[in-house]
Scaffold this active site. Structure first.
Site, PDB file in Angstrom:
ATOM      1  CG  ASP A  60      -1.905   1.092   1.251  1.00 36.47           C
ATOM      2  OD1 ASP A  60      -2.101   1.718   0.193  1.00 36.47           O
ATOM      3  OD2 ASP A  60      -2.479   1.346   2.326  1.00 36.47           O
ATOM      4  CG  ASP A 117      -2.709   3.571  -3.179  1.00 38.24           C
ATOM      5  OD1 ASP A 117      -3.844   3.108  -3.398  1.00 38.24           O
ATOM      6  OD2 ASP A 117      -2.359   4.005  -2.074  1.00 38.24           O
ATOM      7  CD  GLU A 118      -5.246  -0.854  -0.636  1.00 41.05           C
ATOM      8  OE1 GLU A 118      -5.698   0.300  -0.846  1.00 41.05           O
ATOM      9  OE2 GLU A 118      -5.782  -1.673   0.112  1.00 41.05           O
TER      10      GLU A 118
HETATM   11 MG   LIG Z   1      -2.487   3.912   0.104  1.00 31.91          MG
END
Ligand SMILES: [Mg+2]
Length: 404
Positions: free
Chosen positions: A9, A104-105
């Site tokens: 993350d 983003d993960e």
């Molecule tokens: Mg994040």
């Protein structure tokens, strides 16, 4: 370990990208999302802003009250998408399956590559290092036996963190006395329901599992299993937007009383949703209409199964749902399609539908767009693609609102 899962993350992703590209912003409270004079929410903020209590999804006015000297910026989604593609390249090098759940993960199944915990540790280290060296960004990484535990682990030492939860027992020991919100899928509303019955911690969930199931049904079963550390879900290949639903919404800068205007806005939202479904080769079987009234009361109405393969059908269902809600001033309107599944066979059809909508050859959408054009003096011809950019969509809707 039967399966070894990494959850990566990025730390304050949007904000970190902006800081990286403009060092003047470093060390400052940076808030990405709406601007304080607008209506809307915080998308992401820097850790400096978090110190003032600002967080994602917070109303922008509230953020401004807490942090009036912050720097406020609109997101540059295209830029974040490009960085996300670079990230996926790094992640993909160390796992057999990557499941991207946001720009983003991601979850990475590293069982084969890592072999054991020590191997997973090395992979996590390399991913963190490459992310820093090649992209100038930091991430937090969790290593665990399950998806839920991996996600919990990545949260544990944020930012630039690393944490591991090798077994279900470790997971339980870690979370047992924490608030129920620590359990994945327990949001505010669910937490409130549980709290009302005196269930506040994970321990309470374990000791009252029957009540939790009675209270929450299927979700309750899932939660009680997680409280025992049981989560056998596999990492499945996925791209961003492989979510269970795809939706688009707009917040009006001033409350809207005209339901005719709302209907017109639905035309544009339906086009945006159709386009996203098509892009990800998905197929859904229900339509949701979401409204937030001026007093912040939010409602959502769904129809399932509903035909929702084309912008025209999404629009029709949404209008039908809109016809049944209370007529009061509206602050936000959104449309979504849910129960998504891969639908490659429909791709061609959708492609046709969209090009039909875009070229506007006799389709229902063409008529609707023509009507918008007349009513608001908008010129969509050749520019319809622009609407898919969030900024343009918002500006167009504001323009419509002012002219209505
Ligand atoms: Mg994040």
């Amino acid at each position: 370990m039967e399966q070894i899962i990494i959850h990566v993350d990025m730390d304050a992703f949007f904000a970190s990208v902006e800081v990286r590209d403009n060092p003047v912003l470093r060390g400052k409270p940076l808030i990405i999302g709406s601007l304080p004079r607008e209506r809307g929410v915080v998308a992401t903020c820097s850790y400096e802003a978090r110190k003032y209590g600002v967080h994602s999804a917070m109303n922008i006015k509230e953020a401004y009250r807490l942090c009036p000297h912050g720097i406020y910026m609109h997101p540059n989604i295209d830029k974040y998408r490009a960085v996300s593609a670079q990230l996926r390249e790094i992640w993909g090098a160390y796992c057999s399956v990557a499941e991207t759940i946001a720009l983003d993960e991601a979850y990475l199944d590293v069982t084969a590559q890592a072999g054991n915990l020590e191997g997973a540790r090395k992979i996590a280290k390399v991913i963190k290092q490459r992310t820093k060296e090649e992209l100038g960004l930091t991430c937090s990484v969790g290593v665990a036996y399950s998806k839920t535990a991996a996600k919990t682990a990545s949260e544990e030492k944020k930012p630039d963190g690393y944490f591991e939860i090798p077994t279900a027992q470790d997971f339980v020991n870690l979370i047992i006395d924490r608030d129920v919100r620590v359990i994945y899928t327990v949001g505010e509303r669910t937490a409130r329901k549980l709290n009302a019955e005196g269930i506040r911690t994970v321990r309470d969930v374990r000791e009252n599992s029957e009540m939790v199931i009675r209270l929450l049904g299927k979700q309750g079963q899932w939660i009680t299993r997680l409280a025992l550390g049981i989560d056998e879900r596999k990492v499945t290949p996925g791209r961003p937007q492989d979510a269970k639903s795809i939706s688009r919404e707009v917040t009006f800068q001033e409350d809207v009383r005209s339901f005719e205007l709302l209907k017109d806005v639905l035309v544009l939202l339906a086009l945006c949703v159709e386009r996203r479904i098509r892009r990800h080769e998905l197929h859904g079987d229900g339509v949701t209409l979401k409204l937030t009234y001026a007093d912040m009361k939010g409602i959502s109405r769904s129809r399932s199964p509903a035909e929702c393969d084309s912008a025209a059908s999404i629009y029709r269902e949404a209008v039908r749902l809109l016809g049944k809600v209370e007529k009061r001033p509206v602050r936000l309107i959104g449309v979504g399609v849910y129960h998504l599944s891969a639908g490659e066979k429909r791709q061609l059809v959708m492609e046709n539908l969209l090009s039909e909508a875009v070229d506007g050859r006799g389709s229902e959408m063409k008529k609707l767009l023509d009507a918008l054009q007349k009513r608001y003096g908008l010129d969509f011809a050749g520019h319809l693609e622009q609407i898919f950019h969030m900024d343009v969509l918002h500006k167009t809707v504001e323009y419509m609102r002012k002219r209505s």
